[in-house]
Design an enzyme around this catalytic site. Structure first.
Site, mmCIF file in Angstrom:
data_model
loop_
_atom_site.group_PDB
_atom_site.id
_atom_site.type_symbol
_atom_site.label_atom_id
_atom_site.label_comp_id
_atom_site.label_asym_id
_atom_site.label_seq_id
_atom_site.Cartn_x
_atom_site.Cartn_y
_atom_site.Cartn_z
ATOM 1 N N ASP A 199 8.561 -5.598 -3.076
ATOM 2 C CA ASP A 199 8.057 -4.224 -2.930
ATOM 3 C C ASP A 199 6.577 -4.195 -2.565
ATOM 4 O O ASP A 199 5.841 -5.159 -2.793
ATOM 5 C CB ASP A 199 8.233 -3.461 -4.261
ATOM 6 C CG ASP A 199 9.695 -3.158 -4.546
ATOM 7 O OD1 ASP A 199 10.564 -3.690 -3.835
ATOM 8 O OD2 ASP A 199 9.955 -2.408 -5.510
ATOM 9 N N HIS A 254 6.889 -8.419 -5.997
ATOM 10 C CA HIS A 254 5.915 -7.694 -5.173
ATOM 11 C C HIS A 254 5.147 -8.700 -4.325
ATOM 12 O O HIS A 254 4.395 -9.509 -4.869
ATOM 13 C CB HIS A 254 4.963 -6.891 -6.071
ATOM 14 C CG HIS A 254 5.679 -5.890 -6.926
ATOM 15 N ND1 HIS A 254 6.342 -6.246 -8.092
ATOM 16 C CD2 HIS A 254 5.870 -4.549 -6.765
ATOM 17 C CE1 HIS A 254 6.894 -5.167 -8.612
ATOM 18 N NE2 HIS A 254 6.624 -4.123 -7.828
HETATM 19 ZN ZN ZN Z 1 6.274 -0.214 -5.728
#
Ligand code: ZN
Length: 483
Positions: free
Chosen positions: A294, A435
């Protein structure tokens, strides 16, 4: 009967003259000259010229040449070539020269069949040289028989022929023709083509395509030709399903050809199988994991793509519009590598706290940047913070993807902790949250991808996993996609 006997007697007298007369001569040179003269007469259909007779006789007497060398030189001379003898005439000449008799029908057919199978004339001659008849003739004339070395053995040629004939009959329903022998034989012998390449060449041809208009007929042909057995109905259905969902004919061929069944087929005929590379293939019977990243793309994202590319795996990247605008080429590369580009909104707000119009605008703006790089909108969406409501489910227009494993990489910023979180929670159907904006996560991904592959997991995109497991619906929420 009486006439028959006298004929036999006549023949044996003639033979005695040909074979045994020189033996009676005391001078070995005369025997050798007799041998050379005979080869001239039988092969070239003329008496020797003085130079030729001397040259070949001296070569035999000095043992610089054997009888095998002499007959090979004559049968492959320009003078013999110019006679344009067809295969039947060639075999007849071999009989007369090397066996001292006319060919019988069975014998002639045996050799003609070998020539038809692609065995070169020189190999046939080499086999005649080894016959007891020729050995005896040589000893009668007092010359050394010798042997003829051929580039490849006759059994190598017949092995290739039998292999091609098998493949042609199973793939085309007919025998291999001389064009097929000519085309494939030289390529197999030179190592230019292996069993996988020959099979694919035949299978992707128009002739095979005409014979296998649908997936079932294609699979039946493949099972017969490549796997060498008839599949059960359930096995057939398994492969039909794969083809109906995603797998191409080429991908199915690759899985068959790389199977040990085809290795056994090739080994039977002395053919090197090789392997066939049809790119990345997802096996729905093996476990899958979806890695998801992400908030990117970021500077480290390409390193993750490098490792995915190296190991032929894929992942899903839920990008935010503000980064997507700056990393267009990275997003384009994701798509090229078969990775999935997901929507993570434009500016990463909690969508449930804004208006429906703001929600739509956030999704659309992010999609615009994705479309600029890939040519299409995102296929899945992950709302920031995993926060969603009924309004988002109604307007998303894509499946809403959450996760089953939260690595908490953003909080720990620890490569070791991210790696162990993934390895401890790895299971079939898992969706793992990371992430790619954190260098510690990039490093963790680079370490964990090869480890998961070694554990037998296929790293797939969320949509790939869903494709083999019943699919997904827009607006529905998914945390994992088990079998
Ligand atoms: Zn996010």
């Amino acid at each position: 009967m009486k006439r028959y006997l006298s004929l036999l007697l006549a023949i044996s007298i003639v033979f005695s003259c040909i074979f045994f007369m020189p033996q009676k001569s005391s001078a070995a040179t005369a025997d050798v000259r007799g041998f050379v003269t005979r080869v001239y007469q039988v092969v070239l259909d003329r008496n020797p010229d003085a130079d030729g007779l001397n040259y070949w006789s001296n070569s035999l007497t000095s043992h610089s040449k054997t009888a095998a060398d002499v007959v090979a030189n004559f049968f492959f001379s320009q003078e013999y070539k110019a006679k344009n003898k067809d295969n039947t005439a060639y075999v007849n000449d071999l009989y007369r020269c090397l066996m001292g008799r006319n060919a019988d029908t069975d014998g002639r057919n045996y050799w003609l069949n070998k020539i038809r199978m692609g065995v070169p004339r020189i190999n046939i001659l080499a086999e005649f040289v080894l016959s007891t008849e020729f050995t005896r003739i040589c000893s009668n004339y007092g010359v050394t028989r010798g042997t003829i070395n051929t580039q490849y053995s006759t059994s190598r040629y017949t092995g290739i022929y039998n292999y091609l004939d098998r493949m042609y009959s199973k793939i085309f329903g007919r025998n291999v023709d001389s064009a097929g022998i000519n085309y494939f034989q030289s390529r197999i012998l030179s190592g230019q083509m292996n069993g996988c390449q020959v099979a694919y060449h035949l299978i992707q041809s128009a002739e095979c395509t005409r014979r296998t208009p649908d997936n079932r007929s294609y699979l039946n042909m493949l099972f017969d030709a490549i796997r060498d057995y008839t599949p059960s109905e359930s096995t057939m259905n398994k492969w039909l399903t794969r083809m109906n969902i995603a797998q191409t004919r080429e991908q199915v061929f690759a899985q068959f050809a790389n199977n040990s069944d085809y290795l056994a087929v090739c080994n039977r005929y002395g053919i090197a199988r090789g392997s066939y590379d049809a790119g990345r293939i997802v096996d729905p019977d093996r476990p899958m994991i979806a890695l998801t990243f992400d908030d990117g793309p970021a500077t480290g994202t390409d390193r993750i793509l490098d490792v995915l590319q190296q190991y032929r795996q894929t992942a899903t990247f839920f990008v935010v519009g503000t980064n997507a605008s700056r990393y267009q080429s990275t997003i384009a590369r994701m798509a090229r590598l078969g990775c999935e580009v997901g929507n993570h909104t434009n500016s990463h707000p909690d969508l449930t706290r804004g208006s429906e119009a703001a929600m739509i605008s956030e999704i659309d703006t992010c999609n615009n940047y994705i479309r600029m790089a890939t040519g299409h909108n995102a296929t899945v969406i992950r709302p920031p913070y995993g926060s969603y409501n009924a309004v988002l489910q109604r307007v998303a227009g894509m499946p809403i993807i959450l996760w089953s494993v939260d690595t908490r990489d953003w909080a720990t910023r620890s490569t070791a902790s991210t790696v162990s979180s993934i390895l401890n929670n790895a299971r079939d159907g898992a969706i793992i949250l990371m992430h790619d904006i954190h260098p510690s996560t990039v490093e963790a991904a680079c370490q964990v991808i090869p480890q998961l592959v070694a554990m037998g997991y296929q790293l797939v995109t969320v949509s790939e996993m869903a494709m083999y497991r019943g699919g997904m619906a827009p607006g529905q929420v998914y945390r994992s996609i088990p079998k």
